[in-house]
Enzyme design. Structure first.
Site, PDB file in Angstrom:
ATOM      1  N   CYS A  83      10.559   5.010 -16.719  1.00  0.00           N
ATOM      2  CA  CYS A  83       9.853   6.294 -15.448  1.00  0.00           C
ATOM      3  C   CYS A  83      11.186   7.634 -15.510  1.00  0.00           C
ATOM      4  O   CYS A  83      13.083   7.183 -15.567  1.00  0.00           O
ATOM      5  CB  CYS A  83      10.326   6.306 -14.246  1.00  0.00           C
ATOM      6  SG  CYS A  83       9.983   7.574 -13.174  1.00  0.00           S
ATOM      7  N   CYS A  91      15.318   8.815  -7.799  1.00  0.00           N
ATOM      8  CA  CYS A  91      14.047   8.280  -7.475  1.00  0.00           C
ATOM      9  C   CYS A  91      14.945   6.958  -6.103  1.00  0.00           C
ATOM     10  O   CYS A  91      14.956   6.507  -7.203  1.00  0.00           O
ATOM     11  CB  CYS A  91      12.391   8.450  -7.874  1.00  0.00           C
ATOM     12  SG  CYS A  91      11.950   7.230  -6.707  1.00  0.00           S
ATOM     13  N   CYS A  94      12.000   2.751  -7.095  1.00  0.00           N
ATOM     14  CA  CYS A  94      12.659   1.344  -8.479  1.00  0.00           C
ATOM     15  C   CYS A  94      14.179   0.876  -7.975  1.00  0.00           C
ATOM     16  O   CYS A  94      14.934   2.322  -8.839  1.00  0.00           O
ATOM     17  CB  CYS A  94      12.097   1.464  -9.719  1.00  0.00           C
ATOM     18  SG  CYS A  94      10.497   2.378  -9.664  1.00  0.00           S
ATOM     19  N   CYS A 179       4.043   8.993 -10.560  1.00  0.00           N
ATOM     20  CA  CYS A 179       4.927   7.793 -10.137  1.00  0.00           C
ATOM     21  C   CYS A 179       4.512   7.255 -10.940  1.00  0.00           C
ATOM     22  O   CYS A 179       2.830   6.254 -10.909  1.00  0.00           O
ATOM     23  CB  CYS A 179       4.738   7.462  -8.602  1.00  0.00           C
ATOM     24  SG  CYS A 179       4.945   5.883  -8.065  1.00  0.00           S
ATOM     25  N   GLN A 272      -1.771  -5.352   2.352  1.00  0.00           N
ATOM     26  CA  GLN A 272      -0.861  -5.900   1.412  1.00  0.00           C
ATOM     27  C   GLN A 272      -0.838  -3.824   0.318  1.00  0.00           C
ATOM     28  O   GLN A 272      -1.718  -3.964   0.154  1.00  0.00           O
ATOM     29  CB  GLN A 272      -1.163  -6.902   0.669  1.00  0.00           C
ATOM     30  CG  GLN A 272      -0.609  -7.722   1.679  1.00  0.00           C
ATOM     31  CD  GLN A 272       0.943  -8.195   1.828  1.00  0.00           C
ATOM     32  OE1 GLN A 272       1.348  -8.287   1.087  1.00  0.00           O
ATOM     33  NE2 GLN A 272       1.326  -8.672   2.553  1.00  0.00           N
ATOM     34  N   TYR A 301       1.138 -11.997  14.132  1.00  0.00           N
ATOM     35  CA  TYR A 301       1.244 -10.851  13.737  1.00  0.00           C
ATOM     36  C   TYR A 301       0.379 -10.711  12.510  1.00  0.00           C
ATOM     37  O   TYR A 301       0.094 -10.361  11.658  1.00  0.00           O
ATOM     38  CB  TYR A 301       2.945 -10.181  13.251  1.00  0.00           C
ATOM     39  CG  TYR A 301       4.367 -11.215  13.389  1.00  0.00           C
ATOM     40  CD1 TYR A 301       4.860 -10.178  14.453  1.00  0.00           C
ATOM     41  CD2 TYR A 301       4.270 -12.386  13.775  1.00  0.00           C
ATOM     42  CE1 TYR A 301       5.985 -10.716  15.028  1.00  0.00           C
ATOM     43  CE2 TYR A 301       4.935 -13.087  13.611  1.00  0.00           C
ATOM     44  CZ  TYR A 301       6.808 -11.668  14.803  1.00  0.00           C
ATOM     45  OH  TYR A 301       6.797 -12.616  15.290  1.00  0.00           O
ATOM     46  N   GLU A 325      -0.993  -9.377  17.895  1.00  0.00           N
ATOM     47  CA  GLU A 325      -1.166  -8.047  16.765  1.00  0.00           C
ATOM     48  C   GLU A 325      -0.287  -6.895  18.076  1.00  0.00           C
ATOM     49  O   GLU A 325      -1.315  -6.912  18.749  1.00  0.00           O
ATOM     50  CB  GLU A 325      -2.521  -7.301  15.950  1.00  0.00           C
ATOM     51  CG  GLU A 325      -1.771  -6.585  15.369  1.00  0.00           C
ATOM     52  CD  GLU A 325      -0.805  -6.467  14.745  1.00  0.00           C
ATOM     53  OE1 GLU A 325      -0.173  -5.449  14.229  1.00  0.00           O
ATOM     54  OE2 GLU A 325      -0.388  -6.847  13.950  1.00  0.00           O
ATOM     55  N   CYS A 396       8.617 -11.005   3.762  1.00  0.00           N
ATOM     56  CA  CYS A 396       9.233  -9.925   2.167  1.00  0.00           C
ATOM     57  C   CYS A 396      10.334  -9.151   2.598  1.00  0.00           C
ATOM     58  O   CYS A 396      10.883  -9.046   1.795  1.00  0.00           O
ATOM     59  CB  CYS A 396       7.705  -8.533   3.013  1.00  0.00           C
ATOM     60  SG  CYS A 396       8.543  -8.030   4.610  1.00  0.00           S
TER      61      CYS A 396
END
Length: 443
Positions: A83, A91, A94, A179, A272, A301, A325, A396
């Protein structure tokens, strides 16, 4: 009387020639100056020799942040970033475009292992993990290529109305023409090819398993909405100054497909981001939990009800599932998505407050997919007291996972297995699924 302290002496812009050390959590590597000062260096790889330029920090800082601006001795894992917007000062989306795909996964595995050891005192073997980070289906691309996986992209808008992405740890916008990691369904909208004057941000969403496309506009204070004419049919939502989300035209939701079920996700709500992530995580969670007919289960959650739906399918009519939630719209979506299951209930509230209110004292299975900060000691202790046969923790953030695993260990649960998935290629993020069980069972 003491003199006022001297103003801090910034080191921004100062350059050092250093040997690059190991990877660290956050998309950078660790290096030290000749004087022993710690540097967190982006755009470098372990083992390289590089000239780095300080981007944050002063003489009295505990550590400095820096970019590798000249690589003197390159790693065999280094490639030219595909990129044009990846690199120092550009940016911030990434972190690892300069690394081969296999090397990216190795680096992520090293971070997970380091966090487990430092925060939970576990080796990979003790966590039932082989140390690998698995690519998602279809993501094995040659070095120099980029998988187009990001189905949800938040574009920032600069003062001229041009869409772009934020620079690393900055509010400054890097305008872009395209992108590379954006999914085809996002790229085909052509967000970057039009003006967004008066907007603060534009979120683009391309659903998986349907042709639904959506943009969510956040105007600057006092700005009027533009007429949205994009390259593909799209629904439009607007974020109000009070944070509410309102439909402008089209559906207020997108339809996502996972585990042979369609899920409605409204108002730009959480789903996701990788198109294979939902199925990958459901499969890992169900393989780890091994639900039985008649089981009782919690989905904490729960968002739009992804894991609650998978559990409901597998525990059958004599089983029961409770989802919790905090988001009002997500609760509405989860109730809609799972309305055909009589034994599924969705409660609104923060887990740490809503779970005690339920009066539940024991369950067979628990799934939790907390936000990046993790569940925390109080919630973990409550979950351990429910005596679940198995617990699936979807994470995550490996640091939050490791902290909570340590809390679970204090409360009598051990990690049976752990799996890691590269669901965020080119970035430092990694998704883990840990299966926990009572420690007495594993002794």
């Amino acid at each position: 009387m003491q003199n006022a302290p001297e103003p801090e002496s910034t080191l921004i812009g100062v350059e050092y020639e250093v040997e690059i050390g190991p990877v660290a959590h956050g998309g950078h590597c660790i290096a030290r100056t000749d004087e022993g000062r710690v540097l967190f260096v982006r755009h470098a790889l372990p083992g390289e020799k590089a000239v780095v330029r300080v981007t944050e920090g002063a003489e009295d800082s505990r550590f400095l942040r820096a970019d590798a601006v000249r690589v003197l001795e390159a790693s065999k894992d280094r490639v030219e970033a595909p990129c044009p917007y990846a690199g120092p000062g550009k940016c911030g989306g990434c972190d690892w475009q300069h690394a081969k795909p296999g090397a990216q996964r190795r680096l992520k595995g090293e971070v997970v292992a380091e966090q487990l050891k430092r925060l939970a005192g576990l080796t990979p073997e003790e966590a039932g993990w082989d140390g690998t980070v698995m690519p998602a289906e279809g993501d094995k691309v040659p070095a120099g290529e980029v998988p187009a996986w990001r189905t949800r992209v938040q574009y920032a808008v600069d003062a001229s109305g041009r869409a772009g992405l934020r620079k690393h740890r900055s509010h400054e916008v890097q305008p872009i023409d395209r992108c590379l990691i954006a999914a085809e369904g996002v790229s085909e909208l052509g967000i970057e090819r039009r003006s967004w004057e008066g907007m603060a941000s534009v979120d683009a969403i391309a659903a998986t398993g349907s042709q639904d496309r959506q943009v969510v506009l956040t105007p600057r204070p006092g700005a009027r909405l533009p007429i949205v004419e994009l390259d593909k049919p799209v629904s439009v939502l607007r974020v109000a100054e009070d944070g509410g989300v309102h439909r402008v035209h089209g559906r207020p939701f997108v339809r996502e497909r996972a585990d042979d079920r369609t899920y409605r996700v409204g108002n730009g709500g959480f789903w996701q981001v990788h198109p294979k992530a939902a199925d990958t995580l459901v499969r890992a969670v169900m393989q780890g939990l091994l639900p039985r007919k008649g089981d009782t289960a919690l989905d904490l959650y729960c968002g739009a009800g992804l894991f609650a739906g998978a559990l409901a399918d597998r525990v059958g009519d004599k089983g029961a599932v409770l989802g919790i939630e905090s988001g009002k719209r997500a609760v509405e979506d989860a109730r809609h998505n799972l309305q055909h299951f009589d034994r599924v209930r969705i409660e609104q509230g923060k887990v740490e407050q809503a779970l005690p209110r339920t009066g539940i004292t024991d369950v067979d299975l628990i799934v939790l997919d907390p936000p990046r900060a993790g569940a925390g000691k109080q919630t973990v202790r409550h979950l351990a007291a429910l005596s679940a046969r198995r617990i699936a923790y979807v994470a995550c953030d490996p640091a939050a996972l490791a902290r909570d695993v340590a809390y679970f260990a204090e409360a009598g649960y051990r990690v049976r297995t752990l799996r890691a998935f590269d669901l965020f290629p080119m970035t430092h993020h990694v998704e883990c699924v840990a299966i926990l069980e009572p420690a007495a069972k594993g002794s």
